[in-house]
Design an enzyme around this catalytic site. Sequence first.
Site, PDB file in Angstrom:
ATOM      1  N   SER A 132     -16.619   1.609  13.437  1.00  0.00           N
ATOM      2  CA  SER A 132     -15.733   2.009  14.534  1.00  0.00           C
ATOM      3  C   SER A 132     -15.713   0.860  15.524  1.00  0.00           C
ATOM      4  O   SER A 132     -16.610   0.019  15.535  1.00  0.00           O
ATOM      5  CB  SER A 132     -16.279   3.274  15.206  1.00  0.00           C
ATOM      6  OG  SER A 132     -15.604   3.541  16.420  1.00  0.00           O
ATOM      7  N   TYR A 145     -24.184   7.953  19.379  1.00  0.00           N
ATOM      8  CA  TYR A 145     -23.125   7.669  18.406  1.00  0.00           C
ATOM      9  C   TYR A 145     -22.925   6.162  18.267  1.00  0.00           C
ATOM     10  O   TYR A 145     -22.853   5.622  17.162  1.00  0.00           O
ATOM     11  CB  TYR A 145     -21.817   8.337  18.831  1.00  0.00           C
ATOM     12  CG  TYR A 145     -20.640   7.947  17.970  1.00  0.00           C
ATOM     13  CD1 TYR A 145     -20.575   8.349  16.635  1.00  0.00           C
ATOM     14  CD2 TYR A 145     -19.602   7.169  18.478  1.00  0.00           C
ATOM     15  CE1 TYR A 145     -19.502   7.982  15.828  1.00  0.00           C
ATOM     16  CE2 TYR A 145     -18.534   6.807  17.677  1.00  0.00           C
ATOM     17  CZ  TYR A 145     -18.484   7.208  16.361  1.00  0.00           C
ATOM     18  OH  TYR A 145     -17.423   6.846  15.567  1.00  0.00           O
TER      19      TYR A 145
END
Length: 272
Positions: A132, A145
């Site tokens: 990501s 995360y």
Amino acid sequence: MAKTVLITGASSGIGKSTAIYLAQCGYNVYGAARRIEKMEELKTYGIITLPIDVTKDESMKACVEQIFEEAGRIDILINNAGFGLYGSIEDVSMEEAKYQLEVNVFGAMRLTQLVLAKMRENRYGKIVNISSIAGKVVMPFGGWYHASKFAIEALSDAMRVEVKQFGIDVIVIEPGGIKSEWGDIAAESLMRTSGKTAYGKLAAAFKKIFTLMAENDPEPIVIAKLIKKAIEAAHPKTRYVGGYMAKPVLLLRKILSDKMLDKLMLKQALKK
């Protein structure tokens, strides 16, 4: 002969879209996820669906062994299973933090271990790790995360050099905003964890960013096409970027200092 692909997290979002797209392009696709009931549609595209829990070793072994028995090989592994745990570092329990890393990092790496021996034997393989832009740029309340995605980036860089000698490529995909369940789950996690704590006011402000992204996010086919481009390249790049605001955000990370980027994020979150 059609290449055999295993993609995790195939029940929704990027995983589902990529499984369907690659099947339509002639690949022999195995889609795996915990929520087996949500993969019924995949079967209409000739995709073989398998249950997998990337936090359980026996589940991953059973999945890989079944594919080896049926197809004889796994040419391409797409480590896509994952979720976003949000909340302040203080508020997130260690149990939840460990589970975040178990799914997003250790599950992906263990599954990779299980397929590498056969790829080495075949002198061919593609390991595609779905990271990501969150593996490069950190947002408040997403510490655990982001840690998982930073870890995926580092592990991919190390492994890329290790396995190149065996004809295996390691490719990182860095999506920005994409239409999926991810944003809703992350926003719910944020407010459940920190919405009523000392961080509540700031958490509510940052939740607005998820809402803004959801309004502009493209469909996951954008990333599915990026993955196909990567696995079909004779000499794939180490990283591919796509999705809402992905390239502008990574550019800002390069040109702004840490404190300037902090200020920009706060300004965006606290806008009326």
